[in-house]
Design a protein around this motif. Structure first.
Motif, PDB file in Angstrom:
ATOM      1  N   ARG A  11     -77.372  44.588   3.294  1.00 15.78           N
ATOM      2  CA  ARG A  11     -76.173  44.407   2.468  1.00 15.78           C
ATOM      3  C   ARG A  11     -74.995  45.234   2.994  1.00 15.78           C
ATOM      4  NH1 ARG A  11     -80.632  44.095  -0.084  1.00 15.78           N
ATOM      5  NH2 ARG A  11     -81.096  42.389  -1.515  1.00 15.78           N
ATOM      6  N   SER A  12     -74.822  45.190   4.306  1.00 19.17           N
ATOM      7  CA  SER A  12     -73.754  45.968   4.930  1.00 19.17           C
ATOM      8  C   SER A  12     -73.339  45.318   6.242  1.00 19.17           C
ATOM      9  CB  SER A  12     -74.225  47.401   5.203  1.00 19.17           C
ATOM     10  OG  SER A  12     -75.283  47.409   6.155  1.00 19.17           O
ATOM     11  N   VAL A  13     -72.117  45.631   6.665  1.00 15.88           N
ATOM     12  CA  VAL A  13     -71.649  45.198   7.974  1.00 15.88           C
ATOM     13  C   VAL A  13     -72.150  46.213   8.997  1.00 15.88           C
ATOM     14  CG1 VAL A  13     -69.645  44.713   9.404  1.00 15.88           C
ATOM     15  CG2 VAL A  13     -69.624  44.074   6.989  1.00 15.88           C
ATOM     16  N   TRP A 258     -79.977  39.357   9.455  1.00 15.79           N
ATOM     17  CA  TRP A 258     -79.976  38.133   8.657  1.00 15.79           C
ATOM     18  C   TRP A 258     -78.534  37.785   8.334  1.00 15.79           C
ATOM     19  CZ3 TRP A 258     -84.132  35.099   7.373  1.00 15.79           C
ATOM     20  CH2 TRP A 258     -85.386  35.614   7.731  1.00 15.79           C
ATOM     21  N   VAL A 259     -78.058  36.647   8.861  1.00 18.83           N
ATOM     22  CA  VAL A 259     -76.659  36.243   8.718  1.00 18.83           C
ATOM     23  C   VAL A 259     -76.613  34.939   7.934  1.00 18.83           C
ATOM     24  CG1 VAL A 259     -74.555  35.619   9.948  1.00 18.83           C
ATOM     25  CG2 VAL A 259     -76.064  37.390  10.888  1.00 18.83           C
ATOM     26  N   HIS A 260     -76.060  34.990   6.734  1.00 17.76           N
ATOM     27  CA  HIS A 260     -76.006  33.817   5.862  1.00 17.76           C
ATOM     28  C   HIS A 260     -74.562  33.350   5.661  1.00 17.76           C
ATOM     29  CE1 HIS A 260     -79.988  35.479   4.651  1.00 17.76           C
ATOM     30  NE2 HIS A 260     -80.284  34.203   4.571  1.00 17.76           N
ATOM     31  N   HIS A 261     -74.392  32.038   5.674  1.00 19.05           N
ATOM     32  CA  HIS A 261     -73.052  31.489   5.430  1.00 19.05           C
ATOM     33  C   HIS A 261     -72.931  31.009   3.987  1.00 19.05           C
ATOM     34  CE1 HIS A 261     -74.146  27.169   5.265  1.00 19.05           C
ATOM     35  NE2 HIS A 261     -75.075  27.478   6.166  1.00 19.05           N
ATOM     36  N   VAL A 348     -59.554  39.142  19.316  1.00 21.94           N
ATOM     37  CA  VAL A 348     -60.859  39.726  19.641  1.00 21.94           C
ATOM     38  C   VAL A 348     -61.306  40.672  18.527  1.00 21.94           C
ATOM     39  CG1 VAL A 348     -62.098  41.220  21.264  1.00 21.94           C
ATOM     40  CG2 VAL A 348     -60.506  39.473  22.123  1.00 21.94           C
ATOM     41  N   ALA A 349     -60.391  41.514  18.064  1.00 19.17           N
ATOM     42  CA  ALA A 349     -60.731  42.471  17.010  1.00 19.17           C
ATOM     43  C   ALA A 349     -61.129  41.750  15.725  1.00 19.17           C
ATOM     44  CB  ALA A 349     -59.553  43.399  16.750  1.00 19.17           C
ATOM     45  N   ALA A 350     -60.455  40.641  15.428  1.00 18.67           N
ATOM     46  CA  ALA A 350     -60.757  39.898  14.201  1.00 18.67           C
ATOM     47  C   ALA A 350     -62.159  39.292  14.255  1.00 18.67           C
ATOM     48  CB  ALA A 350     -59.707  38.808  13.978  1.00 18.67           C
ATOM     49  N   LEU A 351     -62.521  38.672  15.371  1.00 19.37           N
ATOM     50  CA  LEU A 351     -63.843  38.063  15.449  1.00 19.37           C
ATOM     51  C   LEU A 351     -64.939  39.108  15.604  1.00 19.37           C
ATOM     52  CD1 LEU A 351     -63.517  34.721  17.408  1.00 19.37           C
ATOM     53  CD2 LEU A 351     -63.343  35.184  14.976  1.00 19.37           C
ATOM     54  N   ASP A 352     -64.629  40.245  16.198  1.00 16.92           N
ATOM     55  CA  ASP A 352     -65.613  41.326  16.255  1.00 16.92           C
ATOM     56  C   ASP A 352     -65.871  41.912  14.866  1.00 16.92           C
ATOM     57  OD1 ASP A 352     -66.390  41.316  18.878  1.00 16.92           O
ATOM     58  OD2 ASP A 352     -65.032  42.911  19.519  1.00 16.92           O
ATOM     59  N   ASP A 353     -64.936  41.704  13.948  1.00 15.78           N
ATOM     60  CA  ASP A 353     -65.066  42.201  12.580  1.00 15.78           C
ATOM     61  C   ASP A 353     -65.728  41.143  11.709  1.00 15.78           C
ATOM     62  OD1 ASP A 353     -64.852  43.606  10.209  1.00 15.78           O
ATOM     63  OD2 ASP A 353     -62.707  43.169   9.945  1.00 15.78           O
ATOM     64  N   ASP A 354     -67.017  40.926  11.929  1.00 12.25           N
ATOM     65  CA  ASP A 354     -67.805  39.985  11.129  1.00 12.25           C
ATOM     66  C   ASP A 354     -67.206  38.583  11.157  1.00 12.25           C
ATOM     67  OD1 ASP A 354     -69.977  39.292   9.497  1.00 12.25           O
ATOM     68  OD2 ASP A 354     -68.818  39.596   7.663  1.00 12.25           O
ATOM     69  N   LEU A 355     -66.776  38.154  12.364  1.00 10.62           N
ATOM     70  CA  LEU A 355     -66.248  36.802  12.559  1.00 10.62           C
ATOM     71  C   LEU A 355     -65.152  36.471  11.557  1.00 10.62           C
ATOM     72  CD1 LEU A 355     -69.528  34.772  13.248  1.00 10.62           C
ATOM     73  CD2 LEU A 355     -67.951  35.749  14.909  1.00 10.62           C
ATOM     74  N   ASN A 356     -64.152  37.325  11.477  1.00  6.00           N
ATOM     75  CA  ASN A 356     -63.058  37.121  10.526  1.00  6.00           C
ATOM     76  C   ASN A 356     -62.095  36.075  11.074  1.00  6.00           C
ATOM     77  OD1 ASN A 356     -60.944  37.248   8.720  1.00  6.00           O
ATOM     78  ND2 ASN A 356     -60.995  39.473   8.546  1.00  6.00           N
ATOM     79  N   THR A 357     -62.436  34.803  10.877  1.00  7.58           N
ATOM     80  CA  THR A 357     -61.626  33.722  11.418  1.00  7.58           C
ATOM     81  C   THR A 357     -60.265  33.625  10.742  1.00  7.58           C
ATOM     82  OG1 THR A 357     -62.814  32.195   9.947  1.00  7.58           O
ATOM     83  CG2 THR A 357     -63.558  32.322  12.231  1.00  7.58           C
TER      84      THR A 357
END
Length: 471
Positions: A11-13, A258-261, A348-357
């Motif tokens: 339950r954490s990044v 575990w990565v859930h969408h 790059v920074a945005a996607l490295d941050d938990d895929l912040n599209t």
């Protein structure tokens, strides 16, 4: 910069550290093939395709496994209702799913195993669980084998549920269970189900339970321990909870992350055929929305967010993509398509941050503003740089309009070439009318194209056409 992903188990990044340097193993729970896919199902494919593309862009070698559940209770119910072999139903729906993913430019998986192809691995896992006291054959003569939930103290950790508060597992009758929460690993043959839906086993003729299928396929293709296990948020319990329990109880370390969408719902409810609210790609096409625009709609939302579908919101996002596409096309006409440029640091920074599209698209919009300003000013150097950068970002999201996947290069089922020819013929007729100053005829051709969903824009380089509304 380090890629960080939200891990459901903790339950954490967390910083993403693969098991083996430079290599990543990913397992995505695919579709159960009792019916053709709807747009809620397809979000999964797009979300994990973006993750895969980003892992590749970050230099990882990715082994991507997406399974197909081609036998389960729902498929057998359909087989009986339709008086049709279960495997023919599964295969027809598999082909529909493959076509849908292809139309959305989802990269094919490294392997796409079917559950029915891995019965021996399931038998081996079940035998391990029985030998270690974590599973037992039912004593009622049914041929069922169950996982003993009480034997695994960590059960419930992924979903955050207390085993004492859990309801009974509803995947088999309770009569053969020691505990109502125990779930089926193997299901004995039943007289009211198709006669060809069974395999021999040490516990009698039967078929696998749903959960053991994925554990066996993970083990077969990714080994005892692998990096990322993905799937929809609705699979967290019981499916993924049961996968962890049976795999680790059999001595497999299993998934590290575990990565859930999030899900795509409609009217506040989950989308599904049983609810009568399932929408497919044909419906989306009837709205004049192209697959590339639907993919943009999926990718624009953060993968963990819930999307509540409305026709207006889909059209709005489709219109937004056409503005992006418009810049790419105008810039390519001015300076040539070029290649993929450098990715901006902010992207790059945005996607490295938990895929912040969402944040990544904000960076894209800034590049587009610079590019459009340069187009107006005739600054071709800046236009070329902006186009390369924009295409690089769009490529990660799988929506570069100049990618052959969208232009029809090498795709046998893509009708773009046919449409190109027909529109070119209509535009030639319009050009002839304009050359003889028959403005009424020229306008009539343009209006007919517009009614067909083709918008024509006159540019210094000649007429340019797109599908959809012009903004």
């Amino acid at each position: 910069m380090t890629l960080r992903l939200y891990d459901t188990a903790t339950r954490s990044v967390r910083d993403f550290v693969p098991r083996e340097a430079g290599k990543v193993g990913v397992y995505l729970c695919g579709l159960t093939l009792q019916g053709p896919p709807h747009i809620g199902h397809l979000r999964s494919g797009v979300n994990y395709d973006v993750l895969r593309r980003w892992l590749l862009a970050r230099g990882f070698e990715v082994r991507f496994i997406r399974n197909l559940t081609d036998i389960d209770d729902k498929i057998l119910v359909k087989a009986c209702e339709q008086d049709r072999p279960f495997w023919s139903i599964a295969y027809a729906n598999e082909r529909a799913l493959t076509a849908a993913y292809r139309s959305l430019n989802v990269l094919p998986p490294t392997y796409e195993p079917r559950a029915t192809g891995h019965i021996p691995e399931m038998h081996e896992l079940i035998a391990k669980l029985i030998d270690t006291g974590h599973a037992y054959p039912a004593t009622d003569g049914s041929g069922d084998v169950y996982f003993d939930v009480a034997s695994w103290p960590a059960y419930g950790a992924l979903s955050g549920q207390s085993p004492d508060a859990m309801q009974a597992a509803d995947d088999a009758p309770e009569r053969g269970k020691r505990d109502p929460r125990d779930f089926a690993l193997w299901k004995g043959a039943k007289p009211d189900e198709p006669a060809d839906a069974y395999w021999p086993s040490p516990w009698g003729r039967g078929r696998p339970g749903w959960h053991i299928e994925c554990s066996a396929m993970c083990w077969r293709y990714l080994g005892e321990e692998f990096d990322i296990h993905g799937g929809g948020l609705d699979l967290t319990f019981p499916h993924h909870e049961n996968e962890i329990a049976q795999s680790q109880a059999a001595g497999l370390p299993f998934a590290r992350y575990w990565v859930h969408h999030g899900l795509l719902g409609i009217g506040g409810a989950k989308m599904g055929k049983s609810l009568g609210n399932a929408l497919d790609l044909a419906y989306v096409a009837s709205l004049g929305v192209r697959p590339i625009e639907l993919r943009y709609y999926y990718a624009a939302a953060h993968y963990r967010s819930h999307i509540d579908y409305t026709e207006d919101s889909l059209r709005e996002w489709a219109s937004g993509f056409r503005r992006i596409e418009g810049f790419v096309q105008r810039a390519a006409e001015r300076v040539g398509p070029g290649g993929l440029g450098e990715l901006p640091a902010g992207f790059v920074a945005a996607l490295d941050d938990d895929l912040n599209t969402s944040a990544a698209l904000a960076v894209l919009q800034e590049v587009l503003r610079e590019g459009n300003t340069a187009l107006a000013a005739g600054d071709d150097v800046t236009v070329r740089t902006a186009l390369g950068s924009a295409r690089a970002m769009l490529d990660i999201l799988g929506i570069d309009p100049l990618d052959e996947a969208w232009t029809g290069g090498g795709r046998v089922d893509d009708l773009r070439g046919v449409v190109d020819s027909l529109v070119a013929l209509a535009l030639e007729q319009r050009a002839q009318a304009r050359s003889r100053k028959d403005w009424a005829a020229a306008d009539a051709v343009r209006d007919q194209l517009k009614l067909a969903g083709v918008v024509v824009e006159d540019t210094p380089q000649g007429p340019r056409w797109t599908i959809g509304e012009q903004d």
